[in-house]
Design an enzyme around this catalytic site. Structure first.
Site, PDB file in Angstrom:
ATOM      1  N   HIS A   1      40.781  42.865  47.109  1.00  0.00           N
ATOM      2  CA  HIS A   1      41.163  41.877  48.108  1.00  0.00           C
ATOM      3  C   HIS A   1      40.244  40.674  47.946  1.00  0.00           C
ATOM      4  O   HIS A   1      39.314  40.690  47.139  1.00  0.00           O
ATOM      5  CB  HIS A   1      40.981  42.444  49.522  1.00  0.00           C
TER       6      HIS A   1
ATOM      7  N   CYS B   1      45.406  37.674  46.009  1.00  0.00           N
ATOM      8  CA  CYS B   1      46.063  36.524  46.613  1.00  0.00           C
ATOM      9  C   CYS B   1      45.176  35.294  46.518  1.00  0.00           C
ATOM     10  O   CYS B   1      43.969  35.388  46.368  1.00  0.00           O
ATOM     11  CB  CYS B   1      46.396  36.797  48.075  1.00  0.00           C
TER      12      CYS B   1
END
Length: 459
Positions: A296, A339
């Site tokens: 992440h 992301c």
């Protein structure tokens, strides 16, 4: 025509059996009309037809040699035409020398790879496309392919139906079609490049400066380090499917002769420490360094399992020329599945082609340090999410590994492979949104990964 030539043709025709005649006729379809070939029932008639078309003659036996090579009658090549397999293989390295097209070679190889049960499966799946009276139970795969061509189900530039059939039960054979298609694209590119070069200078005095390639001569070529964060201290942040990433990358890069190491579930400080450790190693006998990071994160940063953040720029700077002298001038390649923000990338009008549950990886993009020979591949562009399937892993990593497996044997450089990845990932619609990978590069040369001779992936 000399008596010796007639005797040569007679001796060869006497040695051929019915299945070989069918193969010779199939391989000659681009040179002799199909109606004429269908009327031929014996090898002598076939050789006579080749003579009439001017394909063979007393001083012109190259096409006959080529046909015998493709049907694997090396005994006839050696005994009657004084030619070996190796000599023929060298001959085909010369552009334009082969008269049997790459398309027909492909179909012939596919027919040879399929078992009797495979052929039955193909016939069953073609029931709607080809009338039943056109295909008998004992018809060979060559006859099936011929009927598909006759009905325009397959063409040289459209093999979609054949791919769709083979992927169901012979994905290994299906790969040959993808390789053929990619190779054909490369040839078209070369023709386009050549025509543009001629246009720039009227075909005369044009000097094209093509980039050289990085040396890839050592074994192993270098380290492929995988930092894979799966289990986080916050249970809600578990990254299901990420273990598939590591398996896929290890399979590909071990095949590409890299020393592959995976480190799982690292805190932010540990991630930085791993980069520091590898930057201090002696890479003098290595050609390259590759690193994959799955985690992440946030814009410009990667998140450790402790939820602390580390700057991507800091990780990459460990391998600058001053911090890692033994990699100076050598390619350093980093791939990050994460992301670039929290926004969904708007979709254009494209039919949805992915079903199933998808998760997101909140992580970043950064500009790479201002040093040469570094490439940073990101799963998505800045400010947007990227997607990961809990069962199969990241769409980006799946596609990257698939394209490398397909295109590395063709000696396609890494930037071109990543362009193909961008094209495929960008064409998908995921959770109603799009995903667009991004590449930042200061590579000064082509990076072409070498593969072991005659060693398929995963072996």
């Amino acid at each position: 025509i000399s008596t010796d030539f007639h005797k040569l043709l007679f001796d060869i025709s006497e040695a051929l059996v019915a299945d070989e005649l069918a193969a010779l006729k199939f391989l000659s379809l681009e040179h002799i009309p199909i109606r004429k070939l269908e009327a031929i029932q014996e090898p002598k008639g076939f050789l006579k037809a080749l003579q009439e078309k001017g394909m063979i003659g007393a001083g012109n036996l190259s096409f006959l040699k080529e046909l015998l090579y493709w049907i694997n009658r090396m005994d006839l090549l050696a005994a009657h035409l004084g030619c070996s397999r190796e000599e023929m293989a060298r001959e085909f390295q010369i552009p334009g020398r082969a008269k049997v097209s790459a398309y027909r070679q492909l179909l012939y190889r596919i027919a040879g790879d399929l078992t009797l049960e495979d052929v039955k499966s193909v016939k069953f799946l073609l029931q709607k496309e080809i009338p039943k009276n056109k295909l008998q139970d004992n018809d060979s795969m060559l006859k099936v392919l011929l009927e598909k061509e006759r009905n325009e189900i397959i063409k040289e530039d459209d093999l979609a139906v054949l791919k769709d059939i083979l992927k169901r039960f012979r994905p290994d054979v299906n790969k040959k079609i993808y390789t053929y298609e990619e190779n054909k694209k490369g040839k078209l590119f070369n023709l386009l490049f050549k025509s543009r070069a001629e246009g720039w200078g009227g075909g005369e005095g044009v000097v094209l400066f093509l980039a050289e390639s990085y040396k890839m001569k050592n074994n192993p070529h270098g380290y492929c380090v995988i930092l894979n964060n799966h289990i986080f201290k916050n249970p809600r942040e578990v990254r299901e499917g990420t273990l598939k990433h590591g398996e896929a990358v290890k399979k590909v890069f071990e095949w590409l002769q890299f020393e592959t190491v995976e480190h799982r579930n690292l805190e932010a400080k540990q991630m930085y420490a791993e980069h520091e450790e590898y930057s201090k190693k002696d890479h003098s006998n290595m050609d390259c360094f590759v690193c994959f990071i799955f985690s992440h994160g946030e814009k410009g940063k990667i998140k450790g399992i402790d939820r602390e953040l580390v700057n991507i720029k800091d990780l990459l700077s460990c391998f600058s020329g001053s911090n890692c002298p033994s990699l100076a001038g050598k390619p350093k390649v980093f791939f990050i599945q994460a992301c670039q923000g929290s926004a969904g990338h708007p979709a254009v009008t494209v039919e949805e082609d992915f079903s199933g549950h998808l998760e997101t990886d909140a992580t970043p993009l950064t500009t790479i340090p201002d040093e040469a020979d570094t490439l940073l591949g990101m799963a998505t562009v800045e400010d947007y999410e990227c997607y990961r399937c809990p069962e199969t892993g990241s769409i980006y990593i799946q596609c990257l590994c698939k394209k490398m497996e397909l295109l590395c044997p063709l000696r396609i450089n890494l930037l071109t492979i990543l362009m193909e990845v961008n094209k495929e990932v960008g064409a998908r619609v995921l959770k109603g949104w799009k995903q667009m990978p991004k590449v930042s590069s200061t590579l000064r040369k082509h990076l072409i990964f070498q593969i072991p001779q005659s060693q398929p992936i995963g072996k």
